[in-house]
Design an enzyme around this catalytic site. Structure first.
Site, mmCIF file in Angstrom:
data_model
loop_
_atom_site.group_PDB
_atom_site.id
_atom_site.type_symbol
_atom_site.label_atom_id
_atom_site.label_comp_id
_atom_site.label_asym_id
_atom_site.label_seq_id
_atom_site.Cartn_x
_atom_site.Cartn_y
_atom_site.Cartn_z
ATOM 1 C CB CYS A 57 -1.053 0.030 1.097
ATOM 2 S SG CYS A 57 -2.077 -1.515 1.139
ATOM 3 C CG HIS A 67 -2.956 3.089 2.670
ATOM 4 N ND1 HIS A 67 -3.721 2.775 1.537
ATOM 5 C CD2 HIS A 67 -3.239 2.157 3.329
ATOM 6 C CE1 HIS A 67 -3.952 1.758 1.417
ATOM 7 N NE2 HIS A 67 -3.940 1.099 2.609
ATOM 8 C CG ASN A 111 -6.777 -1.228 1.293
ATOM 9 O OD1 ASN A 111 -6.016 -0.552 0.487
ATOM 10 N ND2 ASN A 111 -6.203 -1.594 2.286
HETATM 11 O O1 UT7 Z 1 -3.866 -1.582 3.506
HETATM 12 C C1 UT7 Z 1 -2.989 -2.248 4.452
HETATM 13 C C2 UT7 Z 1 -3.145 -1.980 5.708
HETATM 14 N N1 UT7 Z 1 -4.298 -2.555 6.171
HETATM 15 C C3 UT7 Z 1 -5.016 -2.000 7.207
HETATM 16 O O2 UT7 Z 1 -4.635 -0.846 7.520
HETATM 17 C C4 UT7 Z 1 -6.240 -2.526 7.593
HETATM 18 C C5 UT7 Z 1 -6.297 -2.488 9.248
HETATM 19 N N2 UT7 Z 1 -7.253 -3.181 9.584
HETATM 20 C C6 UT7 Z 1 -8.722 -3.090 9.855
HETATM 21 O O3 UT7 Z 1 -9.211 -2.102 8.975
HETATM 22 C C7 UT7 Z 1 -9.682 -3.713 10.712
HETATM 23 O O4 UT7 Z 1 -8.874 -4.630 11.547
HETATM 24 C C8 UT7 Z 1 -11.013 -4.702 9.894
HETATM 25 C C9 UT7 Z 1 -11.647 -3.962 9.078
HETATM 26 C C10 UT7 Z 1 -10.042 -5.499 8.717
HETATM 27 C C11 UT7 Z 1 -11.319 -5.600 11.004
HETATM 28 O O5 UT7 Z 1 -11.980 -4.921 11.721
HETATM 29 P P1 UT7 Z 1 -11.840 -5.102 13.307
HETATM 30 O O6 UT7 Z 1 -12.580 -4.131 14.035
HETATM 31 O O7 UT7 Z 1 -10.278 -5.105 13.786
HETATM 32 O O8 UT7 Z 1 -12.630 -6.466 13.818
HETATM 33 P P2 UT7 Z 1 -11.833 -7.932 14.293
HETATM 34 O O9 UT7 Z 1 -10.953 -8.582 13.395
HETATM 35 O O10 UT7 Z 1 -11.315 -7.245 15.688
HETATM 36 O O11 UT7 Z 1 -13.192 -8.701 14.569
HETATM 37 C C12 UT7 Z 1 -13.933 -8.215 15.595
HETATM 38 C C13 UT7 Z 1 -15.213 -9.200 15.521
HETATM 39 C C14 UT7 Z 1 -15.115 -10.450 15.695
HETATM 40 O O12 UT7 Z 1 -15.882 -11.221 16.301
HETATM 41 P P3 UT7 Z 1 -15.756 -11.341 17.924
HETATM 42 O O13 UT7 Z 1 -14.660 -12.389 18.090
HETATM 43 O O14 UT7 Z 1 -15.493 -10.177 18.558
HETATM 44 O O15 UT7 Z 1 -16.985 -12.184 18.260
HETATM 45 C C15 UT7 Z 1 -14.947 -11.052 14.421
HETATM 46 O O16 UT7 Z 1 -15.485 -12.520 14.068
HETATM 47 O O17 UT7 Z 1 -16.063 -8.986 14.068
HETATM 48 C C16 UT7 Z 1 -16.010 -10.231 13.745
HETATM 49 N N3 UT7 Z 1 -16.018 -10.048 12.140
HETATM 50 C C17 UT7 Z 1 -16.844 -9.967 11.260
HETATM 51 N N4 UT7 Z 1 -18.354 -9.611 11.374
HETATM 52 C C18 UT7 Z 1 -18.973 -9.317 10.498
HETATM 53 C C19 UT7 Z 1 -14.520 -9.936 11.231
HETATM 54 N N5 UT7 Z 1 -14.693 -9.870 10.372
HETATM 55 C C20 UT7 Z 1 -16.282 -9.530 10.070
HETATM 56 C C21 UT7 Z 1 -17.254 -9.292 9.033
HETATM 57 N N6 UT7 Z 1 -18.418 -9.312 9.197
HETATM 58 N N7 UT7 Z 1 -16.802 -9.211 7.810
#
Ligand code: UT7
Length: 332
Positions: free
Chosen positions: A114, A255, A285
């Site tokens: 990125c 970004h 993204n």
């Molecule tokens: O471009 C290069 C750099 N990349 C980035 O900067 C990306 C950075 N990361 C992010 O943007 C975020 O971490 C994501 C958008 C990818 C994920 O969001 P998050 O708030 O960090 O979610 P998480 O992985 O901590 O998951 C939180 C909860 C989990 O459930 P529990 O364990 O709390 O019950 C996941 O299972 O959300 C759940 N979850 C979803 N729910 C609905 C994870 N993905 C999904 C989904 N839909 N697609």
């Protein structure tokens, strides 16, 4: 001494739109969750027979036209991508040169995920300031949909396809010069975002295909925290170095990975919504293409005018990060 001027911007936005509702049909997710966690409403999907070289060539054609130069004036192509047309060779830069009708030009790819477009800008600046090149075409283009695992609901929904390009030209006018480009990396964090299979360490095999190891894997949460921290400190360092205050920045183009990251960085730096360009809601993204697509969007909205200063701020796999400060300097 020759200075490097940021002359023009162009982009190519694929026609096909994939909405959050489309994701609801293929995985356990919801528009509400995706919108709340990322700000993304939709992303663009390249056609099956459309590759980074095609998208890059279209963005480049616009950038060349807007710079007021001929294609034949381009003497270097730096192509930033981690989804090249071909895994190893030839480079996407060479394929793109051919599509632009350039038969005798230095052309190569760079891999900085990125942060790729900012890395490409640093290369263009160095080539021009050394006197080796006069008009450098930099491109960031990605077909992320080719490396997505649609069974990975923590990663697949944030990415999209697209391309952006810019012309960086030699000038003797210091007022037009790119002020600074700062790029960095820390490979200790290589495991946070990677495609573990398909390279020489884990060559393509039935297992690699079956386990989708050539697809992107991301530890989203850890990446999120580092992204906010790094994107913020990167800008602080740049502003301090050049004795600038946040209000001195006209256009902040970060970004586009997640609106919550952009918001947190903006708040920490005291950059307003008016200063900040946001396209993550529309394009998701697009990795190396994200910053030039965002700049092109603001440019086409009539927001970016000659002489106004722009600050890029990028972060991605590697880990890599980088920022760039420059006045937008179109040819008069
Ligand atoms: O471009 C290069 C750099 N990349 C980035 O900067 C990306 C950075 N990361 C992010 O943007 C975020 O971490 C994501 C958008 C990818 C994920 O969001 P998050 O708030 O960090 O979610 P998480 O992985 O901590 O998951 C939180 C909860 C989990 O459930 P529990 O364990 O709390 O019950 C996941 O299972 O959300 C759940 N979850 C979803 N729910 C609905 C994870 N993905 C999904 C989904 N839909 N697609």
């Amino acid at each position: 001494m020759a200075y490097a001027a940021f002359r023009s911007i162009g982009a190519y936005i694929p026609e096909k739109i994939m909405t959050n509702a489309d994701f609801e049909k293929i995985m356990d997710t919801s528009d509400e969750w995706i919108t709340k966690r990322t700000g993304i409403k939709e992303r663009r999907i390249a056609a099956e027979d459309e590759y980074p070289s095609d998208m890059g060539a279209k963005a480049a054609t616009l950038a060349i036209q807007r710079a007021g130069i001929e294609v034949s004036d381009v003497d270097l192509i730096v192509f930033a991508t981690v989804t090249p047309d071909y895994l190893c060779m030839p480079s996407t830069a060479c394929v793109t040169a051919s599509k632009l009708g350039l038969r005798d030009v230095q052309a190569f790819d760079i891999s900085a995920a990125c942060t790729g477009f900012v890395y490409a800008l640093s290369v263009a600046k160095a080539f021009i300031e050394s006197g080796m090149k006069k008009n450098v075409l930099i491109i960031g283009a990605e077909k992320y949909t080719s490396i997505l695992n649609y069974e990975d609901r923590g990663t697949a929904f944030i990415f999209g396809d697209g391309a952006g390009a810019a012309i960086i030209s030699a000038t003797e006018n210091k007022d037009e010069a790119i002020v600074d480009v700062k790029c960095s990396s820390d490979g200790d964090y290589d495991h946070l975002i990677m495609t573990p299979g398909g390279g020489s360490k884990n060559p393509c095999s039935p297992e690699v295909l079956e386990q989708k190891l050539a697809c992107i894997q991301m530890k989203g949460n850890e990446t999120f925290k580092l992204a906010v921290k790094t994107l913020t400190s990167d800008v602080q360092v740049m502003l301090e170095k050049h004795n600038l205050k946040p209000e001195d920045i006209k256009h902040f183009i970060p970004h586009q990975a997640n609106f919550r990251i952009i918001k947190a960085v903006g708040e920490a730096l005291k950059l307003t919504e008016e200063q900040t360009v946001v396209t993550v809601d529309k394009y998701g993204n697009t990795s190396a293409a994200s910053i030039p697509m965002a700049m092109n969007y603001a440019y086409e909205q009539g927001r970016i005018k000659a002489g106004e200063n722009v600050l890029f701020d990028a972060f991605g796999a590697g880990l890599t990060w980088g920022s760039a400060l420059f006045p937008f300097s179109p040819n008069k």
